[in-house]
Design a protein around this motif. Structure first.
Motif, mmCIF file in Angstrom:
data_model
loop_
_atom_site.group_PDB
_atom_site.id
_atom_site.type_symbol
_atom_site.label_atom_id
_atom_site.label_comp_id
_atom_site.label_asym_id
_atom_site.label_seq_id
_atom_site.Cartn_x
_atom_site.Cartn_y
_atom_site.Cartn_z
ATOM 1 N N THR A 163 -17.524 -68.527 -6.495
ATOM 2 C CA THR A 163 -16.681 -67.803 -7.448
ATOM 3 C C THR A 163 -15.360 -68.525 -7.659
ATOM 4 O OG1 THR A 163 -17.680 -65.712 -6.717
ATOM 5 C CG2 THR A 163 -15.619 -65.585 -7.961
ATOM 6 N N LEU A 164 -14.746 -68.980 -6.565
ATOM 7 C CA LEU A 164 -13.492 -69.723 -6.672
ATOM 8 C C LEU A 164 -13.689 -71.017 -7.442
ATOM 9 C CD1 LEU A 164 -10.507 -69.872 -5.804
ATOM 10 C CD2 LEU A 164 -11.259 -71.081 -3.755
ATOM 11 N N SER A 165 -14.816 -71.670 -7.212
ATOM 12 C CA SER A 165 -15.100 -72.911 -7.929
ATOM 13 C C SER A 165 -15.238 -72.667 -9.424
ATOM 14 C CB SER A 165 -16.390 -73.537 -7.376
ATOM 15 O OG SER A 165 -16.774 -74.654 -8.143
ATOM 16 N N ARG A 166 -15.834 -71.551 -9.788
ATOM 17 C CA ARG A 166 -16.048 -71.270 -11.211
ATOM 18 C C ARG A 166 -14.746 -70.939 -11.922
ATOM 19 N NH1 ARG A 166 -20.689 -67.084 -12.725
ATOM 20 N NH2 ARG A 166 -21.846 -68.841 -11.816
ATOM 21 N N PHE A 167 -13.879 -70.144 -11.284
ATOM 22 C CA PHE A 167 -12.658 -69.696 -11.959
ATOM 23 C C PHE A 167 -11.510 -70.695 -11.813
ATOM 24 C CE2 PHE A 167 -14.934 -65.676 -11.466
ATOM 25 C CZ PHE A 167 -14.748 -65.112 -12.724
ATOM 26 N N ALA A 168 -11.444 -71.408 -10.687
ATOM 27 C CA ALA A 168 -10.339 -72.344 -10.465
ATOM 28 C C ALA A 168 -10.679 -73.758 -10.911
ATOM 29 C CB ALA A 168 -9.940 -72.349 -8.986
ATOM 30 N N GLY A 169 -11.945 -74.019 -11.177
ATOM 31 C CA GLY A 169 -12.329 -75.357 -11.609
ATOM 32 C C GLY A 169 -12.410 -76.362 -10.480
ATOM 33 N N TRP A 170 -12.468 -75.883 -9.232
ATOM 34 C CA TRP A 170 -12.578 -76.781 -8.091
ATOM 35 C C TRP A 170 -14.042 -77.042 -7.778
ATOM 36 C CZ3 TRP A 170 -8.727 -73.699 -4.536
ATOM 37 C CH2 TRP A 170 -7.443 -73.808 -5.073
ATOM 38 N N GLU A 171 -14.305 -78.233 -7.299
ATOM 39 C CA GLU A 171 -15.665 -78.571 -6.896
ATOM 40 C C GLU A 171 -15.858 -78.178 -5.436
ATOM 41 O OE1 GLU A 171 -18.687 -82.428 -6.678
ATOM 42 O OE2 GLU A 171 -16.692 -82.602 -7.572
ATOM 43 N N VAL A 172 -16.779 -77.279 -5.191
ATOM 44 C CA VAL A 172 -17.032 -76.764 -3.843
ATOM 45 C C VAL A 172 -18.465 -77.083 -3.459
ATOM 46 C CG1 VAL A 172 -17.112 -74.717 -2.381
ATOM 47 C CG2 VAL A 172 -15.350 -74.921 -4.137
ATOM 48 N N PHE A 173 -18.630 -77.605 -2.254
ATOM 49 C CA PHE A 173 -19.970 -77.934 -1.755
ATOM 50 C C PHE A 173 -20.125 -77.353 -0.360
ATOM 51 C CE2 PHE A 173 -22.681 -80.829 0.764
ATOM 52 C CZ PHE A 173 -23.876 -80.610 0.102
ATOM 53 N N VAL A 174 -21.130 -76.521 -0.182
ATOM 54 C CA VAL A 174 -21.444 -75.925 1.122
ATOM 55 C C VAL A 174 -22.566 -76.745 1.741
ATOM 56 C CG1 VAL A 174 -22.152 -73.852 2.344
ATOM 57 C CG2 VAL A 174 -20.755 -73.655 0.274
ATOM 58 N N SER A 175 -22.233 -77.519 2.755
ATOM 59 C CA SER A 175 -23.212 -78.423 3.356
ATOM 60 C C SER A 175 -24.115 -77.674 4.325
ATOM 61 C CB SER A 175 -22.495 -79.557 4.093
ATOM 62 O OG SER A 175 -21.737 -79.045 5.169
ATOM 63 N N PRO A 176 -25.355 -78.112 4.471
ATOM 64 C CA PRO A 176 -26.254 -77.487 5.457
ATOM 65 C C PRO A 176 -25.722 -77.612 6.878
ATOM 66 C CG PRO A 176 -27.490 -78.844 3.896
ATOM 67 C CD PRO A 176 -26.037 -79.128 3.662
ATOM 68 N N GLU A 177 -24.976 -78.697 7.146
ATOM 69 C CA GLU A 177 -24.426 -78.870 8.494
ATOM 70 C C GLU A 177 -23.433 -77.765 8.835
ATOM 71 O OE1 GLU A 177 -24.545 -81.187 6.217
ATOM 72 O OE2 GLU A 177 -25.976 -82.663 7.005
ATOM 73 N N SER A 178 -22.577 -77.407 7.860
ATOM 74 C CA SER A 178 -21.598 -76.346 8.110
ATOM 75 C C SER A 178 -22.283 -74.996 8.305
ATOM 76 C CB SER A 178 -20.600 -76.269 6.950
ATOM 77 O OG SER A 178 -21.256 -75.956 5.731
ATOM 78 N N VAL A 179 -23.353 -74.757 7.552
ATOM 79 C CA VAL A 179 -24.102 -73.505 7.716
ATOM 80 C C VAL A 179 -24.748 -73.455 9.098
ATOM 81 C CG1 VAL A 179 -26.048 -72.151 6.860
ATOM 82 C CG2 VAL A 179 -24.501 -73.265 5.243
ATOM 83 N N GLY A 180 -25.353 -74.571 9.507
ATOM 84 C CA GLY A 180 -25.965 -74.621 10.830
ATOM 85 C C GLY A 180 -24.947 -74.467 11.944
ATOM 86 N N LEU A 181 -23.769 -75.081 11.768
ATOM 87 C CA LEU A 181 -22.718 -74.962 12.782
ATOM 88 C C LEU A 181 -22.226 -73.526 12.893
ATOM 89 C CD1 LEU A 181 -20.922 -76.533 14.764
ATOM 90 C CD2 LEU A 181 -19.289 -76.854 12.895
ATOM 91 N N ALA A 182 -22.069 -72.856 11.751
ATOM 92 C CA ALA A 182 -21.632 -71.459 11.773
ATOM 93 C C ALA A 182 -22.664 -70.574 12.465
ATOM 94 C CB ALA A 182 -21.383 -70.973 10.343
ATOM 95 N N ALA A 183 -23.947 -70.817 12.181
ATOM 96 C CA ALA A 183 -25.001 -70.034 12.829
ATOM 97 C C ALA A 183 -25.026 -70.290 14.334
ATOM 98 C CB ALA A 183 -26.353 -70.373 12.205
ATOM 99 N N ALA A 184 -24.830 -71.555 14.727
ATOM 100 C CA ALA A 184 -24.821 -71.889 16.157
ATOM 101 C C ALA A 184 -23.648 -71.215 16.867
ATOM 102 C CB ALA A 184 -24.753 -73.406 16.334
ATOM 103 N N PHE A 185 -22.480 -71.194 16.228
ATOM 104 C CA PHE A 185 -21.323 -70.525 16.821
ATOM 105 C C PHE A 185 -21.581 -69.027 16.961
ATOM 106 C CE2 PHE A 185 -18.550 -74.216 16.215
ATOM 107 C CZ PHE A 185 -17.729 -74.087 17.330
ATOM 108 N N SER A 186 -22.231 -68.438 15.972
ATOM 109 C CA SER A 186 -22.538 -67.006 16.049
ATOM 110 C C SER A 186 -23.445 -66.710 17.240
ATOM 111 C CB SER A 186 -23.209 -66.545 14.749
ATOM 112 O OG SER A 186 -22.360 -66.744 13.643
ATOM 113 N N ILE A 187 -24.471 -67.536 17.415
ATOM 114 C CA ILE A 187 -25.380 -67.347 18.550
ATOM 115 C C ILE A 187 -24.640 -67.565 19.871
ATOM 116 C CG2 ILE A 187 -27.441 -68.257 19.679
ATOM 117 C CD1 ILE A 187 -28.532 -68.910 16.904
ATOM 118 N N GLY A 188 -23.775 -68.592 19.909
ATOM 119 C CA GLY A 188 -23.011 -68.859 21.124
ATOM 120 C C GLY A 188 -22.087 -67.713 21.493
ATOM 121 N N VAL A 189 -21.431 -67.129 20.493
ATOM 122 C CA VAL A 189 -20.557 -65.976 20.752
ATOM 123 C C VAL A 189 -21.369 -64.802 21.289
ATOM 124 C CG1 VAL A 189 -19.110 -64.239 19.626
ATOM 125 C CG2 VAL A 189 -18.783 -66.655 19.106
#
Length: 213
Positions: A163-189
């Protein structure tokens, strides 16, 4: 292509100096000059040479102050990198505090769950459940809660970034590595903060647990 700061060469054009003065600018004064130094040349020596040439062109007498300024863009790049590092550390600190607060919340929820299910734990132990299976049950529940919360956070974060990318004109990329890292942190917590409630459940006395009202 890339550019310095928010400027990109894709939005510029190179034209002769005289053409710019006569047809674009309408004057002969030059506001700034960009100089590219050879990779093997000394930046400090180049700045000294540029200053000497400009002082001669401006007819400045020895001892007179410069009526121009020379800026090394590396200083801007260093400042920009420091700002990015500071911003990254700030985000990491906020994320760390959020993880700790969320983990404590999960631990409290699991402790309350153990207390409310004391009689259930006693019945399971009386039917032959081992302490390890009891502990594993609550660990799995804790990890599941954290994983579901992490998945929801990843989903909301991705939607917010798009949403921010669409309205602000910024290029945003969600990498699979960041998603995997977030999931791993959730499991670790979930594992870290679920150990104490799980151990408390596993250490309950079956007889006392059956008597619990």
């Amino acid at each position: 292509g890339g550019g310095f700061g928010n400027q990109s060469p894709d939005f510029g054009a190179l034209i002769p100096l005289r053409t710019a003065e006569q047809r674009v600018l309408g004057r002969e004064e030059i506001d700034n000059i960009s100089v590219r130094v050879a990779p093997d040349a000394s930046m400090e020596r180049a700045m000294v040479d540029i200053e000497r040439v400009l002082r001669r062109q401006h007819k400045l007498v020895p001892g007179a102050a410069n009526d121009f300024s020379i800026v090394d863009r590396r200083e801007f790049l260093d400042t920009q990198q420091e700002a990015q590092q500071t911003f990254t550390m700030l985000l990491a600190s906020i994320a760390g505090v959020s993880l700790i607060v969320g983990g404590i919340g999960i631990m409290n929820i699991m402790l309350v769950s153990v207390t409310e299910r004391t009689r259930e734990i006693g019945i399971r132990m009386a039917l032959g459940a081992t302490r390890f299976s009891i502990m594993l049950q609550f660990l799995v529940e804790s990890v599941t809660l954290c994983f579901l919360g992490g998945a929801l956070g990843i989903l909301l974060g991705t939607v917010a970034a798009r949403t921010l990318s669409r309205f602000a004109g910024w290029e945003v990329f969600v990498s699979p590595e960041s998603v995997g890292l977030a999931a791993a942190f959730s499991i670790g917590v979930g594992l870290f903060f679920g150990i104490m409630p799980a151990r408390r459940a596993a250490r309950l006395d079956p007889i006392e647990a059956l008597r619990y009202e």
